[in-house]
Design a protein around this motif. Structure first.
Motif, PDB file in Angstrom:
ATOM      1  N   ASN A  51       0.800  -1.220   0.000  1.00 17.34           N
ATOM      2  CA  ASN A  51       0.000   0.000   0.000  1.00 17.34           C
ATOM      3  C   ASN A  51       0.836   1.274   0.000  1.00 17.34           C
ATOM      4  OD1 ASN A  51      -2.824  -1.070   0.347  1.00 17.34           O
ATOM      5  ND2 ASN A  51      -1.800  -2.068   2.051  1.00 17.34           N
ATOM      6  N   THR A  52       2.147   1.163   0.175  1.00 17.83           N
ATOM      7  CA  THR A  52       2.980   2.375   0.218  1.00 17.83           C
ATOM      8  C   THR A  52       3.862   2.539  -1.016  1.00 17.83           C
ATOM      9  OG1 THR A  52       4.754   1.232   1.432  1.00 17.83           O
ATOM     10  CG2 THR A  52       3.083   2.392   2.756  1.00 17.83           C
ATOM     11  N   ALA A  53       4.053   1.482  -1.775  1.00 17.72           N
ATOM     12  CA  ALA A  53       5.017   1.497  -2.882  1.00 17.72           C
ATOM     13  C   ALA A  53       4.773   2.645  -3.856  1.00 17.72           C
ATOM     14  CB  ALA A  53       5.009   0.160  -3.614  1.00 17.72           C
ATOM     15  N   THR A  54       3.534   2.880  -4.233  1.00 21.66           N
ATOM     16  CA  THR A  54       3.261   3.917  -5.226  1.00 21.66           C
ATOM     17  C   THR A  54       2.743   5.206  -4.611  1.00 21.66           C
ATOM     18  OG1 THR A  54       1.047   3.014  -5.595  1.00 21.66           O
ATOM     19  CG2 THR A  54       2.793   2.265  -7.081  1.00 21.66           C
ATOM     20  N   THR A  55       2.110   5.123  -3.442  1.00 19.81           N
ATOM     21  CA  THR A  55       1.488   6.310  -2.858  1.00 19.81           C
ATOM     22  C   THR A  55       2.401   7.081  -1.905  1.00 19.81           C
ATOM     23  OG1 THR A  55       0.530   4.978  -1.094  1.00 19.81           O
ATOM     24  CG2 THR A  55      -0.836   5.351  -3.051  1.00 19.81           C
ATOM     25  N   HIS A  56       3.365   6.405  -1.306  1.00 19.27           N
ATOM     26  CA  HIS A  56       4.261   7.035  -0.325  1.00 19.27           C
ATOM     27  C   HIS A  56       5.688   6.543  -0.545  1.00 19.27           C
ATOM     28  CE1 HIS A  56       0.264   7.230   1.556  1.00 19.27           C
ATOM     29  NE2 HIS A  56       0.692   8.390   2.038  1.00 19.27           N
ATOM     30  N   PRO A  57       6.333   6.959  -1.645  1.00 17.76           N
ATOM     31  CA  PRO A  57       7.648   6.412  -1.988  1.00 17.76           C
ATOM     32  C   PRO A  57       8.732   6.661  -0.934  1.00 17.76           C
ATOM     33  CG  PRO A  57       7.046   8.204  -3.482  1.00 17.76           C
ATOM     34  CD  PRO A  57       5.846   7.906  -2.645  1.00 17.76           C
ATOM     35  N   LEU A  58       8.696   7.792  -0.262  1.00 15.26           N
ATOM     36  CA  LEU A  58       9.697   8.062   0.772  1.00 15.26           C
ATOM     37  C   LEU A  58       9.548   7.069   1.930  1.00 15.26           C
ATOM     38  CD1 LEU A  58      11.952   9.811   2.029  1.00 15.26           C
ATOM     39  CD2 LEU A  58      10.131  11.223   3.019  1.00 15.26           C
ATOM     40  N   ILE A  59       8.333   6.886   2.396  1.00 12.07           N
ATOM     41  CA  ILE A  59       8.082   5.932   3.483  1.00 12.07           C
ATOM     42  C   ILE A  59       8.395   4.521   3.021  1.00 12.07           C
ATOM     43  CG2 ILE A  59       6.261   4.914   4.938  1.00 12.07           C
ATOM     44  CD1 ILE A  59       5.054   7.771   5.093  1.00 12.07           C
ATOM     45  N   ASP A  60       8.058   4.201   1.788  1.00  8.97           N
ATOM     46  CA  ASP A  60       8.346   2.871   1.259  1.00  8.97           C
ATOM     47  C   ASP A  60       9.854   2.598   1.259  1.00  8.97           C
ATOM     48  OD1 ASP A  60       7.058   0.463  -0.013  1.00  8.97           O
ATOM     49  OD2 ASP A  60       8.534   0.986  -1.560  1.00  8.97           O
ATOM     50  N   ALA A  61      10.649   3.584   0.890  1.00  8.19           N
ATOM     51  CA  ALA A  61      12.114   3.419   0.912  1.00  8.19           C
ATOM     52  C   ALA A  61      12.610   3.199   2.338  1.00  8.19           C
ATOM     53  CB  ALA A  61      12.791   4.632   0.284  1.00  8.19           C
ATOM     54  N   MET A  62      12.031   3.920   3.286  1.00 14.54           N
ATOM     55  CA  MET A  62      12.396   3.728   4.694  1.00 14.54           C
ATOM     56  C   MET A  62      12.034   2.315   5.156  1.00 14.54           C
ATOM     57  SD  MET A  62      10.995   7.322   6.233  1.00 14.54           S
ATOM     58  CE  MET A  62      11.778   8.895   5.904  1.00 14.54           C
ATOM     59  N   LEU A  63      10.852   1.855   4.770  1.00 16.02           N
ATOM     60  CA  LEU A  63      10.413   0.497   5.126  1.00 16.02           C
ATOM     61  C   LEU A  63      11.313  -0.560   4.498  1.00 16.02           C
ATOM     62  CD1 LEU A  63       6.558   0.998   4.776  1.00 16.02           C
ATOM     63  CD2 LEU A  63       7.810   0.599   6.914  1.00 16.02           C
ATOM     64  N   SER A  64      11.760  -0.311   3.283  1.00 13.27           N
ATOM     65  CA  SER A  64      12.665  -1.246   2.616  1.00 13.27           C
ATOM     66  C   SER A  64      13.965  -1.399   3.410  1.00 13.27           C
ATOM     67  CB  SER A  64      12.957  -0.750   1.194  1.00 13.27           C
ATOM     68  OG  SER A  64      13.899  -1.584   0.562  1.00 13.27           O
ATOM     69  N   ASP A 168       8.368   2.403  17.113  1.00 14.15           N
ATOM     70  CA  ASP A 168       8.058   3.837  17.124  1.00 14.15           C
ATOM     71  C   ASP A 168       7.904   4.367  15.695  1.00 14.15           C
ATOM     72  OD1 ASP A 168       8.311   3.874  19.925  1.00 14.15           O
ATOM     73  OD2 ASP A 168      10.394   4.589  19.847  1.00 14.15           O
ATOM     74  N   PHE A 169       8.833   3.968  14.832  1.00 12.64           N
ATOM     75  CA  PHE A 169       8.773   4.400  13.433  1.00 12.64           C
ATOM     76  C   PHE A 169       7.465   3.954  12.787  1.00 12.64           C
ATOM     77  CE2 PHE A 169       9.013   3.337   8.992  1.00 12.64           C
ATOM     78  CZ  PHE A 169       9.406   4.543   8.433  1.00 12.64           C
ATOM     79  N   LEU A 170       7.073   2.708  13.015  1.00 10.58           N
ATOM     80  CA  LEU A 170       5.861   2.184  12.384  1.00 10.58           C
ATOM     81  C   LEU A 170       4.620   2.952  12.832  1.00 10.58           C
ATOM     82  CD1 LEU A 170       6.787  -1.593  12.547  1.00 10.58           C
ATOM     83  CD2 LEU A 170       6.652  -0.181  10.468  1.00 10.58           C
ATOM     84  N   PHE A 171       4.612   3.394  14.096  1.00  4.55           N
ATOM     85  CA  PHE A 171       3.505   4.210  14.586  1.00  4.55           C
ATOM     86  C   PHE A 171       3.475   5.549  13.847  1.00  4.55           C
ATOM     87  CE2 PHE A 171       1.865   7.498  17.467  1.00  4.55           C
ATOM     88  CZ  PHE A 171       0.580   6.998  17.674  1.00  4.55           C
ATOM     89  N   VAL A 172       4.619   6.202  13.764  1.00  2.00           N
ATOM     90  CA  VAL A 172       4.699   7.505  13.097  1.00  2.00           C
ATOM     91  C   VAL A 172       4.386   7.351  11.604  1.00  2.00           C
ATOM     92  CG1 VAL A 172       6.281   9.387  12.465  1.00  2.00           C
ATOM     93  CG2 VAL A 172       6.236   8.517  14.806  1.00  2.00           C
ATOM     94  N   ALA A 173       4.890   6.293  10.987  1.00  2.00           N
ATOM     95  CA  ALA A 173       4.615   6.076   9.556  1.00  2.00           C
ATOM     96  C   ALA A 173       3.132   5.835   9.320  1.00  2.00           C
ATOM     97  CB  ALA A 173       5.449   4.904   9.038  1.00  2.00           C
ATOM     98  N   ALA A 174       2.473   5.114  10.221  1.00  2.00           N
ATOM     99  CA  ALA A 174       1.030   4.873  10.095  1.00  2.00           C
ATOM    100  C   ALA A 174       0.279   6.202  10.142  1.00  2.00           C
ATOM    101  CB  ALA A 174       0.546   3.937  11.195  1.00  2.00           C
ATOM    102  N   ARG A 175       0.690   7.076  11.027  1.00  2.00           N
ATOM    103  CA  ARG A 175       0.054   8.395  11.104  1.00  2.00           C
ATOM    104  C   ARG A 175       0.354   9.208   9.838  1.00  2.00           C
ATOM    105  NH1 ARG A 175       0.584  12.150  15.313  1.00  2.00           N
ATOM    106  NH2 ARG A 175      -1.526  12.670  14.635  1.00  2.00           N
ATOM    107  N   ALA A 176       1.573   9.100   9.335  1.00  3.38           N
ATOM    108  CA  ALA A 176       1.950   9.859   8.137  1.00  3.38           C
ATOM    109  C   ALA A 176       1.116   9.441   6.936  1.00  3.38           C
ATOM    110  CB  ALA A 176       3.439   9.690   7.852  1.00  3.38           C
TER     111      ALA A 176
END
Length: 193
Positions: A51-64, A168-176
């Motif tokens: 769900n983040t690959a195309t809609t949130h590329p910055l967050i997706d890179a962080m998740l990678s 902590d990151f996953l919580f903030v990313a979910a909010r983002a």
């Protein structure tokens, strides 16, 4: 480097598995539970990334990057430091990895609406998946802390810091991904009394 030629070996049919040191442990062992739960958190992040690959590329890179680090964490946990010399340098989580996650949290958090209540797990599909990953990462952390309480076991202190920061990151990313917190579903205490 890892080389997998054969997926099944039958060596685990007795309920044991091999650590990175070659030592056999029950599959119910707390150490095996710890790195297995880290793997589960990694799988949840993989689902979130659908769900983040195309809609949130910055967050997706962080998740990678986090997914790759979680394999490092699994390797760290699978090779306990028992003080005996090894024929190789074991992979350990380092402060550099934890610091990078903190920087990612700070970058995402600066644009978030301040919280006025606890956040319920949900909102967008990406946020719901990230919240699920967060809860699994928290479980991995609890297991790692329990393992570290055993005087016969050693857990890299930086590894515990790292998994704490990941949740902590996953919580903030979910909010983002929930429109920077604007689409968060907030807890209303006693709403349904």
């Amino acid at each position: 480097m890892v080389k997998l030629n054969k997926i099944y070996t039958r060596t685990g049919d007795d309920g044991t598995t091999g650590l990175g040191t070659g030592e056999r442990r029950l599959k119910s062992d707390l150490r095996v539970d710890a790195y297995g739960t880290v793997d589960e958190a990694n799988a949840c992040i993989g689902m979130a990334r659908l769900n983040t690959a195309t809609t949130h590329p910055l967050i997706d890179a962080m998740l990678s990057r986090i997914q790759n680090d979680l394999f490092d964490l699994g390797a760290d946990l699978a090779v306990p430091d028992d003080g005996k010399p090894l024929d190789y340098e074991p992979l350990r989580i380092t402060a550099v990895q934890t610091d990078r996650v903190e920087k990612d949290i700070d970058l995402l958090n600066k644009d978030l609406e301040p919280l006025k209540s606890f956040v319920l797990n949900g909102g967008t599909p990406a946020a719901a998946a990230l919240h699920l990953a967060r809860t699994v990462a928290r479980r991995a952390e609890r297991i790692m802390v329990a393992l570290a309480q055993n005087p016969r076991e050693h857990v890299n202190r930086e590894a515990i810091k790292y998994i704490n920061r990941v949740s902590d990151f996953l919580f903030v990313a979910a909010r983002a991904v929930n429109d920077n917190g604007n689409a968060d579903v907030l807890w209303v205490p006693g709403k349904n009394r």
